[in-house]
Design an enzyme around this catalytic site. Structure first.
Site, PDB file in Angstrom:
ATOM      1  N   ASP A  13       0.867  -1.182   0.000  1.00  0.00           N
ATOM      2  CA  ASP A  13       0.000   0.000   0.000  1.00  0.00           C
ATOM      3  C   ASP A  13       0.902   1.231   0.000  1.00  0.00           C
ATOM      4  O   ASP A  13       1.418   1.640   1.033  1.00  0.00           O
ATOM      5  CB  ASP A  13      -0.908  -0.021   1.230  1.00  0.00           C
ATOM      6  N   LYS A  20       3.006   0.837   3.364  1.00  0.00           N
ATOM      7  CA  LYS A  20       2.718  -0.289   4.248  1.00  0.00           C
ATOM      8  C   LYS A  20       2.771  -1.563   3.411  1.00  0.00           C
ATOM      9  O   LYS A  20       2.357  -1.575   2.253  1.00  0.00           O
ATOM     10  CB  LYS A  20       1.329  -0.147   4.879  1.00  0.00           C
ATOM     11  N   GLY A 104      -9.374   6.199  -6.755  1.00  0.00           N
ATOM     12  CA  GLY A 104      -8.041   5.823  -6.315  1.00  0.00           C
ATOM     13  C   GLY A 104      -7.945   4.350  -5.947  1.00  0.00           C
ATOM     14  O   GLY A 104      -8.879   3.783  -5.365  1.00  0.00           O
ATOM     15  N   SER A 105      -6.819   3.747  -6.274  1.00  0.00           N
ATOM     16  CA  SER A 105      -6.648   2.322  -5.997  1.00  0.00           C
ATOM     17  C   SER A 105      -6.703   2.016  -4.510  1.00  0.00           C
ATOM     18  O   SER A 105      -7.142   0.930  -4.101  1.00  0.00           O
ATOM     19  CB  SER A 105      -5.327   1.827  -6.582  1.00  0.00           C
ATOM     20  N   ASP A 106      -6.272   2.967  -3.665  1.00  0.00           N
ATOM     21  CA  ASP A 106      -6.324   2.741  -2.219  1.00  0.00           C
ATOM     22  C   ASP A 106      -7.762   2.715  -1.722  1.00  0.00           C
ATOM     23  O   ASP A 106      -8.125   1.871  -0.885  1.00  0.00           O
ATOM     24  CB  ASP A 106      -5.504   3.789  -1.476  1.00  0.00           C
ATOM     25  N   ASP A 126     -10.865   6.433   5.362  1.00  0.00           N
ATOM     26  CA  ASP A 126      -9.407   6.387   5.390  1.00  0.00           C
ATOM     27  C   ASP A 126      -8.926   7.763   5.835  1.00  0.00           C
ATOM     28  O   ASP A 126      -9.003   8.735   5.078  1.00  0.00           O
ATOM     29  CB  ASP A 126      -8.852   6.037   4.008  1.00  0.00           C
ATOM     30  N   THR A 129      -3.398  11.509   4.943  1.00  0.00           N
ATOM     31  CA  THR A 129      -3.072  12.867   4.526  1.00  0.00           C
ATOM     32  C   THR A 129      -4.337  13.597   4.105  1.00  0.00           C
ATOM     33  O   THR A 129      -4.579  14.751   4.478  1.00  0.00           O
ATOM     34  CB  THR A 129      -2.062  12.842   3.363  1.00  0.00           C
TER      35      THR A 129
END
Length: 253
Positions: A13, A20, A104-106, A126, A129
């Protein structure tokens, strides 16, 4: 080092602030780590003692240089990394973004990780930032979500753009009596308020108040301030990457 009897998956990640990673044997996590973005040497030290993974799954949302650094580190192994992107449907989650690939992929991996865990509608937050608050229905539909600055970014913006403010470490208070505490508390209220408003909106769709799944660096700080049922699930993106790999196996995992 003794070789693993099962194929190994390295899930990565790569976020705006940290990288991570977790090494998995099937669904079991064998090792994990976290390093700040830009600390390539530290990550190289962590990975040089790993057994070679048979598969590498990556969510990357940081800049091009960070991606290049990762590619150089992956080159130590024969395995080619798979850089995931959001799609219209995967692992039971349907993506209702106007352009599914723009998500976003996250966020996509976190939604899949939350669905694998909960199997019901919830808010997926999430708090990194930036903070994302994403709505998931009881049938695995991602309806959409919001993005706000995270707590550190909110404070930095105020300190940067208001000349009279001096940088100082603040804390959350019910009734702040210093400027630093007022800024910290205001940022926390703004984030908690955004989550709770999204919970009200999703409740109108679900017919009940949804639970909230938190991940990200500020999750533990944010948790006590929420007036909704919430829990922290560390490494939610990595869990999503594991689920994606298991649904689309190149080798048994």
């Amino acid at each position: 080092m003794q070789n693993s009897l099962k194929p190994l998956l390295l899930a990565v990640d790569s976020g705006n602030t940290h990288i991570k990673w977790g090494l998995y044997d099937g669904s079991n996590r064998l090792k994990q780590g976290v390093v700040a973005q830009g600390k390539k040497v530290l990550l190289e030290r962590e990975w040089e003692v790993l057994e070679e993974p048979s598969r590498i799954m990556v969510s990357h949302v940081a800049d091009a240089q960070a991606g290049s650094d990762l590619s150089e580190l992956f080159a130590r192994w024969k395995t080619q990394p798979e850089w995931i992107h959001a799609v219209a449907y995967q692992c039971g989650v349907r993506n209702y973004y106007a352009d599914p690939a723009q998500l976003g992929s996250d966020r996509w991996a976190a939604l899949i990780g939350a669905w694998e865990s909960e199997r019901q509608g919830c808010l997926v937050v999430d708090a990194g930032t930036a903070m994302t608050v994403d709505a998931l229905t009881d049938t695995g539909e991602f309806l959409g979500g919001i993005i706000t600055p995270g707590i550190d970014l909110m404070q930095q913006i105020l300190m940067r753009d208001i000349v009279s403010l001096k940088s100082a470490e603040g804390k959350f208070c019910d009734y702040p009596d210093s400027t630093a505490d007022a800024i910290c508390s205001g940022a926390m209220h703004a984030m908690a308020g955004a989550i709770e408003r999204m919970a009200v909106t999703l409740a109108g769709t679900l017919g009940r108040v949804p639970d909230c799944i938190l991940c990200g660096g500020s999750a533990q700080r944010l948790l006590p301030q929420l007036n909704v049922n919430a829990k922290v699930m560390d490494n939610l993106v990595l869990q999503g990457l594991l689920a994606i790999a298991q649904e689309n196996p190149q080798a048994p995992l």
